[in-house]
Structure formats: C-alpha cells, structure tokens
Scaffold this motif. Structure first.
Motif, short mmCIF file in Angstrom:
data_model
loop_
_atom_site.label_atom_id
_atom_site.label_comp_id
_atom_site.label_asym_id
_atom_site.label_seq_id
_atom_site.Cartn_x
_atom_site.Cartn_y
_atom_site.Cartn_z
N UNK A 110 0.83 -1.21 0.00
CA UNK A 110 0.00 0.00 0.00
C UNK A 110 0.86 1.26 0.00
N UNK A 111 1.98 1.21 0.73
CA UNK A 111 2.89 2.36 0.72
C UNK A 111 3.53 2.52 -0.66
N UNK A 112 3.87 1.40 -1.27
CA UNK A 112 4.48 1.45 -2.60
C UNK A 112 3.48 1.99 -3.63
N UNK A 113 2.20 1.67 -3.43
CA UNK A 113 1.17 2.07 -4.39
C UNK A 113 0.89 3.57 -4.38
N UNK A 114 1.30 4.26 -3.30
CA UNK A 114 1.01 5.70 -3.21
C UNK A 114 2.30 6.52 -3.06
N UNK A 115 3.41 5.94 -3.50
CA UNK A 115 4.66 6.70 -3.46
C UNK A 115 4.58 7.91 -4.38
N UNK A 172 -16.59 6.80 7.17
CA UNK A 172 -16.56 5.52 6.46
C UNK A 172 -16.60 5.71 4.95
N UNK A 173 -17.34 6.70 4.48
CA UNK A 173 -17.44 6.92 3.03
C UNK A 173 -16.08 7.32 2.46
N UNK A 174 -15.35 8.17 3.18
CA UNK A 174 -14.03 8.58 2.70
C UNK A 174 -13.03 7.43 2.78
N UNK A 175 -13.18 6.58 3.79
CA UNK A 175 -12.32 5.40 3.90
C UNK A 175 -12.52 4.50 2.68
N UNK A 176 -13.76 4.33 2.28
CA UNK A 176 -14.04 3.52 1.10
C UNK A 176 -13.46 4.15 -0.17
N UNK A 227 -10.73 2.35 -2.63
CA UNK A 227 -10.96 2.17 -4.07
C UNK A 227 -9.77 2.65 -4.89
N UNK A 228 -9.02 3.58 -4.36
CA UNK A 228 -7.82 4.07 -5.04
C UNK A 228 -6.65 3.11 -4.85
N UNK A 229 -6.45 2.67 -3.61
CA UNK A 229 -5.24 1.94 -3.25
C UNK A 229 -5.32 0.45 -3.57
N UNK A 230 -6.45 -0.17 -3.29
CA UNK A 230 -6.51 -1.64 -3.31
C UNK A 230 -6.27 -2.28 -4.68
N UNK A 231 -6.78 -1.71 -5.79
CA UNK A 231 -6.49 -2.36 -7.08
C UNK A 231 -4.99 -2.45 -7.38
N UNK A 232 -4.26 -1.41 -7.05
CA UNK A 232 -2.82 -1.44 -7.29
C UNK A 232 -2.13 -2.42 -6.34
N UNK A 233 -2.59 -2.49 -5.10
CA UNK A 233 -2.02 -3.45 -4.15
C UNK A 233 -2.24 -4.87 -4.64
#
Length: 208
Positions: free
Chosen positions: A35-40, A77-81, A85-91
């Motif tokens: 997850x850290x790598x996905x948002x570098x 919770x809405x912002x967490x989702x 949605x941004x991070x998880x596909x790349x992870x």
C-alpha cells in the motif's frame, strides 16, 4: 506451494506473527508495504489521493502524510471507502505478481498479510486462513502505547474494522495473542509445524 492469508484487526499483533513466520522460512507479502508502494510520490495512486484530499495530506518533503490522511478517512466511512478504491487495485496487482514469482521459485509457504482480507471478500483465494486475535482492551492499549495514537483516533480505527468475532468463524487457524512474546512464539511454532505438514501434503498431491 501453500498460500496462506494472514489477517487480524489492528493491535492484534499480526505483524509480529508475520515476522516470526518469516524467521521460520515463510515468504511474507505484506499488504501495508504494498500500500505504501502504491502511493509513493509520482504514482497514479499518489496523484489521485492529492487530487481528492488536497495538500493537507502532503508532508513537507512532498510525500503523503499518512497520519494526516488516516485521521481524515477513519473518521468517515465513506471517505475510507474512497481511499480503498484508489489503493486496493494497485495493491492486488503488486501482490499477484509477487505470488507468481514465489510460485516460480518453488517457495513452500507464502503468507499474504492482508488486514482487510475478509472485508474485501478475498478468503477464497487462499489455501488456509490465519487469524491473529487479541481482546479489544489489549488492542486499544497497544495502539496507545506502541503506536502513540490518541484514544479517540484509536477507537475510531477499531470501530471501522469488522468485529473479530465474525472473522474467527471463518479462519482455519487462530493465534490468540493476549499474553507474552514467549507464549506467542510457542503458538507460532505449533502453527508452523501444521503449515509445513499441509505444504508437504499439497506437494504430494501435486506429484501424484
């Protein structure tokens, strides 16, 4: 190759168990690292997050201020989702690549450390599911003492996660982590023996 999904709510000691399994020979693929790598800085994930939440989540060095971002999204919770949605596909893309590399090498036990394994409906992707659990008061105490979180922030993070009781029913192995490190080491050693038996069994079936 035996593919194991490792999960546990925040403060359970999941990362400690992952380290102990690594010391015994398991290949560890850590979702937090991915997850850290996905948002570098410079990645598409970084650009999307800054576009959505603005400069308030950027640290002075230009990288993401993960603590600031966490304070925002775990309170809503809405912002967490949205963040997920941004991070998880790349992870997932990064994880799939590492799993295939491990398979090609012939690694015997590969452990994917995934905090949201059940929340994201990923349990069926693994040969075994391992849950690390501790009582809620102990997890809260760890967040306050070990991670330096404020009580309100820690409680918001705990509340945002699926209750461990729902996860226990679906796990193949449960490591109780309410005691000492010595007790945890013994439990992990017993677990490792079971995983190795399962890995050897899977390899025998593959050869037959």
């Amino acid at each position: 190759m035996l593919l194991v999904g490792l999960t546990g709510n925040i403060g359970s000691g999941k990362s400690t168990v992952a380290r102990m399994l690594s010391e015994r020979g398991a290949t560890i693929i850590d979702a937090d690292v991915l997850a850290r790598r996905a948002v570098e800085l410079g990645t598409p994930g970084y650009t999307k997050i800054v576009s959505r939440w603005g400069r308030a989540v950027i640290a002075p060095d230009g990288h993401l201020d993960r603590a600031a971002l966490r304070r925002v999204v775990f309170a809503d919770q809405a912002q967490l989702e949205e963040l997920n949605e941004i991070v998880h596909p790349e992870v997932e893309r990064l994880r799939d690549r590492l799993v295939e590399q491990a398979r090609t090498r012939g690694d015997r036990v590969v452990v994917c450390d995934i905090p949201l394994l059940f929340e994201k409906g990923m349990a069926d992707r693994f040969d075994r599911i391992l849950l690390v659990d501790a009582t809620r008061p102990i997890r809260l105490e760890r967040l306050l003492q070990d991670r330096g979180l404020q009580t309100t922030e820690a409680m918001e993070i705990i509340a945002a996660q699926m209750p461990a009781e729902l996860k226990r029913a679906r796990a193949d192995f449960i490591i109780e982590n309410n005691g000492t490190l010595t007790q945890l080491e013994r439990r992990v050693q017993d677990l490792w023996s079971s995983l190795m038996r399962d890995a050897n069994g899977a390899r025998s079936v593959a050869r037959s």
